[in-house]
Enzyme design. Structure first.
Site, PDB file in Angstrom:
ATOM      1  NE  ARG A  62      -9.780  -7.221 -19.337  1.00 18.74           N
ATOM      2  CZ  ARG A  62      -9.927  -6.088 -20.015  1.00 18.74           C
ATOM      3  NH1 ARG A  62      -9.035  -5.123 -19.891  1.00 18.74           N
ATOM      4  NH2 ARG A  62     -10.947  -5.914 -20.832  1.00 18.74           N
TER       5      ARG A  62
ATOM      6  N   PRO B 245       0.824  -1.215   0.000  1.00 19.85           N
ATOM      7  CG  PRO B 245      -0.136  -1.126   2.126  1.00 19.85           C
ATOM      8  CD  PRO B 245       0.632  -2.019   1.207  1.00 19.85           C
TER       9      PRO B 245
ATOM     10  CD  GLU C  68       2.174  -3.854  10.655  1.00 18.51           C
ATOM     11  OE1 GLU C  68       2.163  -2.718  10.183  1.00 18.51           O
ATOM     12  OE2 GLU C  68       1.150  -4.476  11.003  1.00 18.51           O
TER      13      GLU C  68
ATOM     14  CG  ASP D 270     -11.799  -2.509 -21.358  1.00 14.54           C
ATOM     15  OD1 ASP D 270     -12.896  -2.941 -21.682  1.00 14.54           O
ATOM     16  OD2 ASP D 270     -10.802  -3.194 -21.108  1.00 14.54           O
TER      17      ASP D 270
HETATM   18 CL1  6GU Z   1      -0.492  -3.971  -2.881  1.00 16.61          CL
HETATM   19  N1  6GU Z   1      -1.084  -4.449  -0.378  1.00 16.61           N
HETATM   20  C1  6GU Z   1      -1.788  -4.233   0.746  1.00 16.61           C
HETATM   21  N2  6GU Z   1      -1.508  -4.949   1.846  1.00 16.61           N
HETATM   22  N3  6GU Z   1      -2.754  -3.320   0.824  1.00 16.61           N
HETATM   23  C2  6GU Z   1      -3.016  -2.626  -0.287  1.00 16.61           C
HETATM   24  C3  6GU Z   1      -2.333  -2.802  -1.474  1.00 16.61           C
HETATM   25  C4  6GU Z   1      -1.352  -3.736  -1.482  1.00 16.61           C
HETATM   26  N4  6GU Z   1      -2.835  -1.946  -2.397  1.00 16.61           N
HETATM   27  C5  6GU Z   1      -3.788  -1.278  -1.781  1.00 16.61           C
HETATM   28  N5  6GU Z   1      -3.916  -1.672  -0.514  1.00 16.61           N
END
Ligand code: 6GU
Length: 244
Positions: A161, A89, A116, A176
């Site tokens: 895809r 994230p 983590e 798309d």
């Molecule tokens: Cl790639 N990993 C995690 N744990 N949470 C996320 C993410 C990735 N992308 C958005 N939220």
């Protein structure tokens, strides 16, 4: 394209054998190899995590099994160099532009972290490792998942895809929402099929008349309206709205 995935939950990737992706794999358009990180541990409990240096909540994935797993995968490539994708994230946000760009990469290796995250030295090491073509730390949106697995599934499907021959109808890919081209930065408008009237709801008249010019104009207008309503952030930058 070859895709390797390293995870402590190999079962998470069984959906890849379904439908479109399964057919692409059977046809040899993509080759997917799933690896269990725990098979690269050497202790009785197959430990993959440890407490964070500096303190704090949760656990951090140890760089030791990651190094063994990734070295073994790279060594299986007979000189070819993979790109390491680390779903996190805290990465840059993956989007359709990235999906399109990744279609020309012959080999992606996804390192799915839990807890983590993975000890930061893993990304650092492979970014400057001669056997690898680069490291990409990427998230899929502004929310937190329990691990990288679901994000890796999303990215693999978005890229696969787009590969030639994976989706039967090439136009269904180029038209798309978010696809590059004339409809870039616009969402797709509504679509309809039979019956012509369903629960007192009619199909828009213009779609029944067979006038292709009028249909194209109507669809473009619907795309503009829907983008302004659902994604004002995109509408603000859309050249189609004449605001850019
Ligand atoms: Cl790639 N990993 C995690 N744990 N949470 C996320 C993410 C990735 N992308 C958005 N939220």
């Amino acid at each position: 394209m070859r895709i390797d995935v390293v995870t402590i939950f190999p079962d998470y990737f069984t959906p890849l054998t379904c439908s479109l992706l399964g057919k692409a794999m059977a046809a040899g358009l993509i080759e997917v190899r799933i690896h269990d990180l725990r098979t690269f541990t050497h202790d009785r409990h197959n430990t993959v995590d440890d407490r964070p240096y500096g303190g704090g909540p949760g656990m951090v994935m140890s760089p030791v099994p990651w190094g063994e797993a990734l070295d073994e995968i790279a060594a299986s490539g007979e000189g070819r160099q993979p790109i390491l994708v680390v779903p996190t994230p805290s990465g840059a946000v993956f989007n359709q532009h990235a999906a399109q760009a990744w279609t020309t990469d012959p080999w992606l290796v996804f390192a799915c972290g839990r807890y983590e995250g993975i000890d930061a030295r893993v990304a650092q090491h492979y970014a400057s490792n001669a056997g690898w073509a680069g490291v990409r730390e990427v998230g899929i949106g502004d929310y937190v998942l329990a691990g990288g697995e679901a994000a890796a599934l999303v990215m693999v499907e978005a890229v696969a895809r787009l590969l030639p021959g994976v989706v039967g109808n090439e136009a269904s890919v180029t038209d798309d929402s978010f696809a590059a081209g004339s409809m870039a930065h616009l969402l797709e408008g509504p679509v309809f099929t039979k019956p012509q009237e369903w629960r007192a709801l009619a199909v828009p008249e213009v779609l029944l008349r067979g006038h292709h010019g009028q249909i194209a104009t109507w669809r473009a207008e619907q795309a503009r309206l829907r983008t302004a309503l659902m994604r004002p952030d995109l509408a603000a930058v859309s050249p189609e709205l004449g605001l850019g």
